[in-house]
Design an enzyme around this catalytic site. Structure first.
Site, PDB file in Angstrom:
ATOM      1  CG  ASP A 192       5.374  12.572  12.853  1.00 41.55           C
ATOM      2  OD1 ASP A 192       5.716  13.661  12.338  1.00 41.55           O
ATOM      3  OD2 ASP A 192       5.619  11.469  12.330  1.00 41.55           O
ATOM      4  N   GLY A 217       8.301   5.735   6.978  1.00 40.19           N
ATOM      5  CA  GLY A 217       9.648   5.926   7.480  1.00 40.19           C
ATOM      6  C   GLY A 217      10.170   4.728   8.249  1.00 40.19           C
ATOM      7  CG  PHE A 218       9.206   3.948  11.718  1.00 40.23           C
ATOM      8  CD1 PHE A 218      10.414   4.108  12.343  1.00 40.23           C
ATOM      9  CD2 PHE A 218       8.264   4.946  11.844  1.00 40.23           C
ATOM     10  CE1 PHE A 218      10.686   5.221  13.112  1.00 40.23           C
ATOM     11  CE2 PHE A 218       8.519   6.067  12.605  1.00 40.23           C
ATOM     12  CZ  PHE A 218       9.739   6.208  13.243  1.00 40.23           C
ATOM     13  CG  LEU A 225      -1.966  -1.095   1.307  1.00 34.82           C
ATOM     14  CD1 LEU A 225      -2.706  -1.024   2.634  1.00 34.82           C
ATOM     15  CD2 LEU A 225      -2.944  -0.996   0.141  1.00 34.82           C
ATOM     16  CB  VAL A 279       1.700   0.011   4.937  1.00 33.53           C
ATOM     17  CG1 VAL A 279       0.314  -0.406   5.405  1.00 33.53           C
ATOM     18  CG2 VAL A 279       2.368   0.885   5.980  1.00 33.53           C
TER      19      VAL A 279
END
Length: 430
Positions: free
Chosen positions: A239, A124-125, A120, A128
């Site tokens: 954030d 940053g981590f 998707l 998805v």
């Protein structure tokens, strides 16, 4: 005749002896029975007394708990915070998680072994993916990049915090997976992805008419209000941005990405950090420059999001050839010139409600003021947005008004000479 007398005498003697034995037996049994009954009576009396004391103590504790809910919640918050601040996410920590565990095998099957066709997006981590489980249930699966220290912190934050948060404008965490180096979070699937994918796409943005945009703004505000004030845990998101707002099938906004969130206990409302994390373009000046964050930090980010939603342009990429202004500076310029309606995204000009639009501009500028003490709380924001008769105060000049000039941008070794220049440099870095 004599024999019969002896026999009769013997029989009488035996009966007399039997009666005597029974009497002796009764004399022996009666005290035992009496003692037993007394013991039972004492035990029952003791039980009743203990029960009465217990009931009284329960009543006292109930009253004490009712009058001291904040303390109990703080104690719960403290245990959660200790878990988040721990160095490792241990196996035993799974016991305190309120969402189900998914095994890696089921996730691999649901994502076709993390097929690119199921992807998707990329955060940053980590990436998805969309997963489809037996029965047709669709779930968004965030796969945290292995070896990322920030990824681990984000994982611990989200799996513990979000599981305890329930609000229609917050994304729901449905499960998690920890197997080997794999750490994954499973969320409710949002078919319309994130707000920025619509807002900054010149084709898709036309689907966001004014009513949808205003409802999105109000929904984000209500979600933040819940985090700051109405949830069991007071959360500072830290954030908030358009990419961290997801849209469901009916375009309702849901705040996500709690990896950088911080939880406050008791009556705490602010804190300071030496490690500033977040996204430039949405960070308040007191946080970006001094590491100081509070509920007003989220309010500042919300103000930026409001101005982006009504204008259709990103704060980080905004540019006016005739003015070296940020989006915030441009909005301020139009406001003081009495031309705030010119800030409207051209694609919604025909559907725009002028009164609601001006109210959003006013609220957005109030949120991005330089001094956090001048910025409204989210409870005030929700009231101002939802009331047609509310009197709104006049905003002061916002932070990050002027962008860094092109010449100064090419000289990265030059130290800013003033606070304003430093703020402009930060704004340019967004």
């Amino acid at each position: 005749m004599g024999w019969h007398k002896v026999k009769l005498y013997t029989s009488c003697a035996q009966r007399a002896c039997s009666v005597s034995q029974k009497k002796n037996l009764l004399r022996a049994i009666i005290p035992v029975i009496t003692a037993t009954l007394m013991v039972i009576a004492c035990c029952y009396s003791f039980y009743l007394r203990r029960r009465k004391v217990a009931n009284e103590q329960e009543s006292v504790n109930k009253k004490r708990n009712q009058g001291n809910i904040a303390f109990r919640l703080y104690d719960s918050e403290r245990s959660v915070k200790d878990l988040i601040d721990s160095d490792l996410f241990r196996e035993d920590d799974k016991k305190g998680i309120d969402v189900p565990f998914f095994n890696l095998k089921s996730i691999l099957a649901a994502t076709d072994y993390f097929s690119d066709t199921k992807k998707l997006g990329q955060g940053g981590f980590g990436p998805v993916y969309k997963g489809t489980f037996p029965g047709g249930q669709e779930i968004a699966i965030k796969r945290l990049s292995s070896g990322s220290g920030q990824g681990l912190e984000e994982f611990k934050n989200e799996v513990i915090l979000i599981a305890k948060l329930q609000h229609r404008n917050l994304v729901r965490l449905l499960g998690y997976c920890i197997e080997g180096d794999e750490k994954m979070l499973l969320y409710e699937y949002m078919p319309n992805k994130s707000l920025d994918s619509f807002l900054f796409d010149r084709t898709l943005c036309v689907l966001l008419n004014w009513k949808i945009r205003f409802d999105i703004i109000l929904g984000i505000a209500q979600g933040l209000l819940y985090l700051h004030q109405d949830s069991r845990l007071r959360i500072i998101h830290r954030d908030l941005k358009t990419s961290s707002v997801l849209l469901d099938e009916e375009m309702n906004p849901k705040i996500s990405d709690f990896g950088l969130a911080r939880m406050f206990g008791g009556k705490q409302t602010e804190a300071t950090t030496t490690q500033v994390v977040g996204t430039y373009g949405y960070m308040s000046p007191e946080y970006a420059l001094d590491g100081f964050f509070s509920v007003k930090s989220d309010a500042f980010s919300f103000g930026v999001v409001v101005l982006e939603v009504i204008n259709g342009k990103k704060n980080t990429g905004f540019y006016q050839s005739e003015h070296v202004l940020s989006l915030l500076g441009y909005a301020w310029k139009l406001w003081i010139e009495g031309k705030a309606l010119d800030l409207v995204d051209q694609t919604i000009r025909e559907t725009c409600n002028a009164d609601e639009f001006l109210r959003c501009v006013n609220v957005g500028l109030l949120c991005v003021q330089e001094d956090p003490s001048d910025c409204p709380t989210m409870s005030n924001v929700v009231f101002m947005l939802g009331s047609e008769t509310a009197t709104l105060s006049t905003p002061k000049q916002p932070a990050y008004v002027v962008r860094r000039s092109l010449s100064s941008a090419t000289s990265s070794t030059t130290k800013p000479k003033s606070l304003n220049e430093l703020k402009s440099t930060i704004d340019e870095g967004r």
